[in-house]
Design a protein around this motif. Structure first.
Motif, PDB file in Angstrom:
ATOM      1  N   VAL A  88     -18.622  65.591  56.529  1.00  0.00           N
ATOM      2  CA  VAL A  88     -19.752  66.340  55.979  1.00  0.00           C
ATOM      3  C   VAL A  88     -19.875  64.353  55.359  1.00  0.00           C
ATOM      4  N   LEU A  89     -19.501  63.758  55.452  1.00  0.00           N
ATOM      5  CA  LEU A  89     -19.610  62.139  54.514  1.00  0.00           C
ATOM      6  C   LEU A  89     -20.856  61.660  55.692  1.00  0.00           C
ATOM      7  N   PRO A  90     -20.958  61.848  56.595  1.00  0.00           N
ATOM      8  CA  PRO A  90     -21.871  60.687  57.249  1.00  0.00           C
ATOM      9  C   PRO A  90     -23.423  61.332  57.419  1.00  0.00           C
ATOM     10  N   ILE A  91     -22.806  63.008  57.273  1.00  0.00           N
ATOM     11  CA  ILE A  91     -24.334  63.986  57.073  1.00  0.00           C
ATOM     12  C   ILE A  91     -25.490  63.552  55.799  1.00  0.00           C
ATOM     13  N   ARG A  92     -24.132  63.130  54.270  1.00  0.00           N
ATOM     14  CA  ARG A  92     -24.530  63.005  53.421  1.00  0.00           C
ATOM     15  C   ARG A  92     -24.791  61.383  53.394  1.00  0.00           C
ATOM     16  N   LEU A  93     -24.373  60.624  54.017  1.00  0.00           N
ATOM     17  CA  LEU A  93     -24.226  59.092  53.832  1.00  0.00           C
ATOM     18  C   LEU A  93     -25.895  59.074  54.762  1.00  0.00           C
ATOM     19  N   MET A  94     -26.425  59.933  55.456  1.00  0.00           N
ATOM     20  CA  MET A  94     -28.054  59.445  56.419  1.00  0.00           C
ATOM     21  C   MET A  94     -28.639  60.089  54.957  1.00  0.00           C
ATOM     22  N   LYS A  95     -28.713  61.137  54.506  1.00  0.00           N
ATOM     23  CA  LYS A  95     -29.665  61.542  53.565  1.00  0.00           C
ATOM     24  C   LYS A  95     -29.844  60.496  52.231  1.00  0.00           C
ATOM     25  N   LEU A  96     -28.680  59.761  51.758  1.00  0.00           N
ATOM     26  CA  LEU A  96     -28.489  58.538  50.909  1.00  0.00           C
ATOM     27  C   LEU A  96     -29.663  57.760  51.670  1.00  0.00           C
ATOM     28  N   LEU A  97     -28.891  57.381  53.135  1.00  0.00           N
ATOM     29  CA  LEU A  97     -30.032  56.460  53.147  1.00  0.00           C
ATOM     30  C   LEU A  97     -32.006  56.223  53.479  1.00  0.00           C
ATOM     31  N   GLY A  98     -31.598  57.713  53.475  1.00  0.00           N
ATOM     32  CA  GLY A  98     -33.658  58.165  53.452  1.00  0.00           C
ATOM     33  C   GLY A  98     -33.915  59.050  54.099  1.00  0.00           C
ATOM     34  N   ALA A  99     -33.226  59.589  55.296  1.00  0.00           N
ATOM     35  CA  ALA A  99     -32.804  61.190  55.920  1.00  0.00           C
ATOM     36  C   ALA A  99     -33.993  61.700  55.449  1.00  0.00           C
ATOM     37  N   LYS A 100     -34.750  62.600  55.420  1.00  0.00           N
ATOM     38  CA  LYS A 100     -35.096  64.150  54.833  1.00  0.00           C
ATOM     39  C   LYS A 100     -35.043  65.530  56.039  1.00  0.00           C
ATOM     40  N   TYR A 101     -35.501  64.595  57.364  1.00  0.00           N
ATOM     41  CA  TYR A 101     -34.721  65.707  57.775  1.00  0.00           C
ATOM     42  C   TYR A 101     -33.498  65.939  58.629  1.00  0.00           C
ATOM     43  N   LEU A 102     -33.040  66.581  58.792  1.00  0.00           N
ATOM     44  CA  LEU A 102     -31.004  66.450  60.332  1.00  0.00           C
ATOM     45  C   LEU A 102     -31.525  67.205  61.363  1.00  0.00           C
ATOM     46  N   PHE A 103     -31.567  66.812  61.890  1.00  0.00           N
ATOM     47  CA  PHE A 103     -31.153  67.417  63.578  1.00  0.00           C
ATOM     48  C   PHE A 103     -29.765  67.373  64.318  1.00  0.00           C
ATOM     49  N   LEU A 104     -29.524  68.624  64.400  1.00  0.00           N
ATOM     50  CA  LEU A 104     -27.993  68.615  64.539  1.00  0.00           C
ATOM     51  C   LEU A 104     -28.027  69.119  65.948  1.00  0.00           C
ATOM     52  N   THR A 105     -26.905  68.513  66.686  1.00  0.00           N
ATOM     53  CA  THR A 105     -27.453  69.375  68.176  1.00  0.00           C
ATOM     54  C   THR A 105     -25.698  69.312  68.972  1.00  0.00           C
ATOM     55  N   ASN A 106     -25.110  70.436  69.483  1.00  0.00           N
ATOM     56  CA  ASN A 106     -23.608  70.559  69.503  1.00  0.00           C
ATOM     57  C   ASN A 106     -23.645  71.305  71.026  1.00  0.00           C
ATOM     58  N   ALA A 107     -22.306  70.965  71.331  1.00  0.00           N
ATOM     59  CA  ALA A 107     -21.631  72.000  73.024  1.00  0.00           C
ATOM     60  C   ALA A 107     -21.463  73.571  72.219  1.00  0.00           C
TER      61      ALA A 107
END
Ligand code: HPA
Length: 278
Positions: free
Chosen positions: A96-115
């Motif tokens: 989950v580090l990358p998700i946390r990192l993107m939040k620290l960079l400023g992202a307020k929204y998270l759009f998850l996609t998968n198969a």
């Protein structure tokens, strides 16, 4: 342990800040089939994961993981091309580090996609499913360990992990684009083996509509940090035991590739509308 996790995160953040001062609004995790989504965005910077000190690198051969910064319409986004999975052997905190990192960079929204594999008997291979909720308890909880107070509270509420407003936006974008959209509950199992037919019957009895090997733990970490989250799953196959076919990664990839044009269009139209939300 938690301070090690936070220190690593802050190091990754400063590695990125040495390269770009871009502030994303939306973080997008590109699952199977969306790998070339970056071709549809106006790219301003790219950072290979390998250039970020301490960042977990995928063990899947030929996986060129990178962050891509740019714009979908006028909306500033950061895309993750390639994610790491728990089954690769990482600590769940690294997953989950990358998700946390993107939040620290400023992202307020998270759009998850998968198969995923379809568990709901009314689903078909190639369907897109809006994730309305998840079952994450087959994988370790990424918040285990001392709480990282800088990120969020010890016992975060999970009543509305997938933001109702974002779900409405995705549904209306799908209607407008005439893209058929299923909706349902996504269950994350660890993989890497596909499930047995008995496991699929269990998941159906538990109320799952689709099953995969990612996403839910990412959503838990993001909810901990107060991000607004949404997710779409590409149902690439009916799950084990639901047809006479054996499951293979190649079949999953082929279905994801077939759905990719629709999937990309839906993500793009939805993200453009996120920019209009307050
Ligand atoms: N099970 C788990 N993960 C998957 C599947 C499946 O059937 N299909 C695609 N990802």
């Amino acid at each position: 342990m938690s301070s090690d996790v936070y220190e690593k995160l802050k190091k990754c953040e400063s590695c990125i800040r040495r390269v770009t001062d871009f502030i994303p609004e939306v973080a997008i995790v590109l699952g199977s089939g969306l790998g070339d989504y970056a071709d549809t965005i106006r790219v301003t910077a790219q950072i290979p994961y390998g250039d970020i000190e301490g960042f977990p690198i995928s063990t899947v051969p030929g996986h060129d993981g990178r962050f891509i910064f740019g714009y979908v319409g006028d909306v500033p986004v950061v895309c993750m091309k390639g994610r790491v999975h728990y089954y690769e052997g990482y600590e769940i905190s690294d997953v989950v580090l990358p998700i946390r990192l993107m939040k620290l960079l400023g992202a307020k929204y998270l759009f998850l996609t998968n198969a995923s594999g379809g568990v709901n008997t009314s689903f078909h291979a190639g369907d897109l499913m809006l994730i309305t909720d998840h079952i994450s308890c087959f994988a370790p909880n990424p918040l285990i360990g001392a709480n990282i107070e800088e990120l969020g509270t010890r016992f975060p509420d999970m009543s509305h992990v997938y933001d109702p407003g974002l779900q409405e936006i995705i549904k209306s974008a799908a209607r407008e684009q005439q893209i058929f959209l299923q909706q349902g509950v996504y269950a994350q199992l660890t993989g890497p083996s596909f499930e047995t037919p008995a496991e699929i019957r269990m998941l159906r009895a538990l109320g799952c509509d689709a099953v995969g090997m990612s996403t839910a733990v990412e959503a838990v970490a993001a909810a901990h940090m107060g991000m607004k989250i949404c997710g779409i799953s590409c149902v690439c196959n009916l799950a084990a035991g639901m047809t006479a076919n054996l499951l293979s990664h190649r079949e999953v990839q082929a279905a994801a590739d077939e759905a990719a044009p629709r999937f990309k269009r839906l993500v793009t139209e939805a993200v453009k509308r996120f920019g209009e939300m307050q």
